[in-house]
Design a protein around this motif. Structure first.
Motif, PDB file in Angstrom:
ATOM      1  N   ASP A 131       0.826  -1.210   0.000  1.00  0.00           N
ATOM      2  CA  ASP A 131       0.000   0.000   0.000  1.00  0.00           C
ATOM      3  C   ASP A 131       0.859   1.260   0.000  1.00  0.00           C
ATOM      4  O   ASP A 131       0.506   2.260  -0.626  1.00  0.00           O
ATOM      5  CB  ASP A 131      -0.941   0.026   1.206  1.00  0.00           C
ATOM      6  N   PHE A 132       1.991   1.207   0.714  1.00  0.00           N
ATOM      7  CA  PHE A 132       2.879   2.368   0.751  1.00  0.00           C
ATOM      8  C   PHE A 132       3.297   2.751  -0.668  1.00  0.00           C
ATOM      9  O   PHE A 132       3.221   3.911  -1.061  1.00  0.00           O
ATOM     10  CB  PHE A 132       4.115   2.087   1.608  1.00  0.00           C
ATOM     11  N   TYR A 133       3.742   1.749  -1.435  1.00  0.00           N
ATOM     12  CA  TYR A 133       4.165   2.014  -2.816  1.00  0.00           C
ATOM     13  C   TYR A 133       2.993   2.490  -3.674  1.00  0.00           C
ATOM     14  O   TYR A 133       3.138   3.438  -4.452  1.00  0.00           O
ATOM     15  CB  TYR A 133       4.776   0.760  -3.448  1.00  0.00           C
ATOM     16  N   LEU A 134       1.839   1.846  -3.525  1.00  0.00           N
ATOM     17  CA  LEU A 134       0.680   2.193  -4.341  1.00  0.00           C
ATOM     18  C   LEU A 134       0.209   3.624  -4.102  1.00  0.00           C
ATOM     19  O   LEU A 134      -0.333   4.261  -5.006  1.00  0.00           O
ATOM     20  CB  LEU A 134      -0.471   1.222  -4.068  1.00  0.00           C
ATOM     21  N   ASN A 135       0.422   4.142  -2.896  1.00  0.00           N
ATOM     22  CA  ASN A 135      -0.024   5.492  -2.563  1.00  0.00           C
ATOM     23  C   ASN A 135       0.934   6.586  -3.009  1.00  0.00           C
ATOM     24  O   ASN A 135       0.605   7.765  -2.897  1.00  0.00           O
ATOM     25  CB  ASN A 135      -0.292   5.603  -1.059  1.00  0.00           C
ATOM     26  N   LEU A 136       2.102   6.207  -3.505  1.00  0.00           N
ATOM     27  CA  LEU A 136       3.055   7.200  -4.007  1.00  0.00           C
ATOM     28  C   LEU A 136       2.628   7.677  -5.388  1.00  0.00           C
ATOM     29  O   LEU A 136       1.991   6.950  -6.148  1.00  0.00           O
ATOM     30  CB  LEU A 136       4.459   6.601  -4.088  1.00  0.00           C
ATOM     31  N   GLU A 137       3.023   8.902  -5.718  1.00  0.00           N
ATOM     32  CA  GLU A 137       2.736   9.428  -7.048  1.00  0.00           C
ATOM     33  C   GLU A 137       3.942   9.224  -7.952  1.00  0.00           C
ATOM     34  O   GLU A 137       5.084   9.196  -7.497  1.00  0.00           O
ATOM     35  CB  GLU A 137       2.395  10.915  -6.958  1.00  0.00           C
ATOM     36  N   PRO A 163      13.487  11.839  -4.339  1.00  0.00           N
ATOM     37  CA  PRO A 163      13.690  10.593  -3.605  1.00  0.00           C
ATOM     38  C   PRO A 163      15.175  10.407  -3.310  1.00  0.00           C
ATOM     39  O   PRO A 163      16.031  10.933  -4.028  1.00  0.00           O
ATOM     40  CB  PRO A 163      13.189   9.516  -4.576  1.00  0.00           C
ATOM     41  N   TYR A 164      15.452   9.679  -2.239  1.00  0.00           N
ATOM     42  CA  TYR A 164      16.845   9.370  -1.952  1.00  0.00           C
ATOM     43  C   TYR A 164      16.994   7.993  -1.338  1.00  0.00           C
ATOM     44  O   TYR A 164      16.052   7.431  -0.789  1.00  0.00           O
ATOM     45  CB  TYR A 164      17.503  10.440  -1.074  1.00  0.00           C
ATOM     46  N   LEU A 165      18.185   7.472  -1.490  1.00  0.00           N
ATOM     47  CA  LEU A 165      18.602   6.226  -0.865  1.00  0.00           C
ATOM     48  C   LEU A 165      19.510   6.618   0.284  1.00  0.00           C
ATOM     49  O   LEU A 165      20.502   7.321   0.072  1.00  0.00           O
ATOM     50  CB  LEU A 165      19.363   5.358  -1.872  1.00  0.00           C
ATOM     51  N   ALA A 166      19.149   6.224   1.495  1.00  0.00           N
ATOM     52  CA  ALA A 166      19.961   6.545   2.670  1.00  0.00           C
ATOM     53  C   ALA A 166      20.719   5.294   3.108  1.00  0.00           C
ATOM     54  O   ALA A 166      20.137   4.213   3.196  1.00  0.00           O
ATOM     55  CB  ALA A 166      19.078   7.036   3.806  1.00  0.00           C
ATOM     56  N   ILE A 167      21.989   5.468   3.381  1.00  0.00           N
ATOM     57  CA  ILE A 167      22.829   4.395   3.888  1.00  0.00           C
ATOM     58  C   ILE A 167      22.996   4.630   5.386  1.00  0.00           C
ATOM     59  O   ILE A 167      23.544   5.664   5.795  1.00  0.00           O
ATOM     60  CB  ILE A 167      24.203   4.375   3.180  1.00  0.00           C
ATOM     61  N   VAL A 168      22.503   3.695   6.200  1.00  0.00           N
ATOM     62  CA  VAL A 168      22.505   3.873   7.657  1.00  0.00           C
ATOM     63  C   VAL A 168      23.916   4.121   8.183  1.00  0.00           C
ATOM     64  O   VAL A 168      24.140   5.020   8.982  1.00  0.00           O
ATOM     65  CB  VAL A 168      21.835   2.673   8.362  1.00  0.00           C
ATOM     66  N   ASP A 194      17.320  11.737  -9.148  1.00  0.00           N
ATOM     67  CA  ASP A 194      16.392  12.489  -9.981  1.00  0.00           C
ATOM     68  C   ASP A 194      15.385  11.492 -10.555  1.00  0.00           C
ATOM     69  O   ASP A 194      15.752  10.635 -11.370  1.00  0.00           O
ATOM     70  CB  ASP A 194      17.143  13.200 -11.106  1.00  0.00           C
ATOM     71  N   PRO A 195      14.109  11.587 -10.149  1.00  0.00           N
ATOM     72  CA  PRO A 195      13.122  10.609 -10.610  1.00  0.00           C
ATOM     73  C   PRO A 195      12.797  10.715 -12.101  1.00  0.00           C
ATOM     74  O   PRO A 195      12.152   9.837 -12.654  1.00  0.00           O
ATOM     75  CB  PRO A 195      11.892  10.910  -9.748  1.00  0.00           C
ATOM     76  N   ASN A 196      13.255  11.785 -12.743  1.00  0.00           N
ATOM     77  CA  ASN A 196      12.988  11.974 -14.170  1.00  0.00           C
ATOM     78  C   ASN A 196      14.146  11.514 -15.053  1.00  0.00           C
ATOM     79  O   ASN A 196      14.106  11.708 -16.264  1.00  0.00           O
ATOM     80  CB  ASN A 196      12.670  13.448 -14.447  1.00  0.00           C
ATOM     81  N   LYS A 197      15.164  10.922 -14.430  1.00  0.00           N
ATOM     82  CA  LYS A 197      16.321  10.421 -15.175  1.00  0.00           C
ATOM     83  C   LYS A 197      16.532   8.952 -14.848  1.00  0.00           C
ATOM     84  O   LYS A 197      16.011   8.447 -13.853  1.00  0.00           O
ATOM     85  CB  LYS A 197      17.588  11.209 -14.798  1.00  0.00           C
ATOM     86  N   ASP A 198      17.322   8.286 -15.677  1.00  0.00           N
ATOM     87  CA  ASP A 198      17.675   6.898 -15.390  1.00  0.00           C
ATOM     88  C   ASP A 198      18.452   6.839 -14.084  1.00  0.00           C
ATOM     89  O   ASP A 198      19.254   7.728 -13.783  1.00  0.00           O
ATOM     90  CB  ASP A 198      18.544   6.319 -16.512  1.00  0.00           C
TER      91      ASP A 198
END
Length: 120
Positions: free
Chosen positions: A6-12, A63-68, A92-96
């Protein structure tokens, strides 16, 4: 698992697509990686120990990927900001996605846990 789906489905879009792609990239790096929803965020654990997560930067709306355990890495594409332990990789969500960088940093994080520097 429904909460996670559901978390993923609710994202735009395009953030939804970015997060779904990152999920696949991260999970295929090692059989001991699990995926959980913790603190309302998408976390990935290595042998039960949190090692990275996905989120959206408040200021940049990216969006970002966080490394603990990011403090152990000096890669120029990782940003510390005001965090003492974690570092993030803005995407960048608009790029590869930079697949090589993502896979390299995930493998490096896993190796940190495997080496015993971080207790699992």
């Amino acid at each position: 698992m429904k909460q996670l789906d559901d978390f993923y489905l609710n994202l735009e879009e395009p953030i939804k697509g970015t997060f779904l792609a990152l999920k696949e990239i991260i999970l295929k790096q090692d059989k001991d990686i699990t995926h959980v929803l913790k603190y309302g965020m998408l976390f990935f654990c290595y042998k039960g120990k949190m090692f990275c997560y996905l989120w959206i930067h408040k200021k940049f709306k990216q969006p970002y990927l966080a490394i603990v355990e990011g403090k152990h890495f000096d890669e120029p594409f990782l940003i510390q900001e005001s965090r003492s332990r974690m570092k993030i990789m803005l995407l960048d969500p608009n790029k590869d996605l930079p697949l090589e960088q993502i896979e390299m940093i995930i493998q490096s994080a896993i190796n940190l846990y495997k080496s015993g520097i971080i207790k699992v």
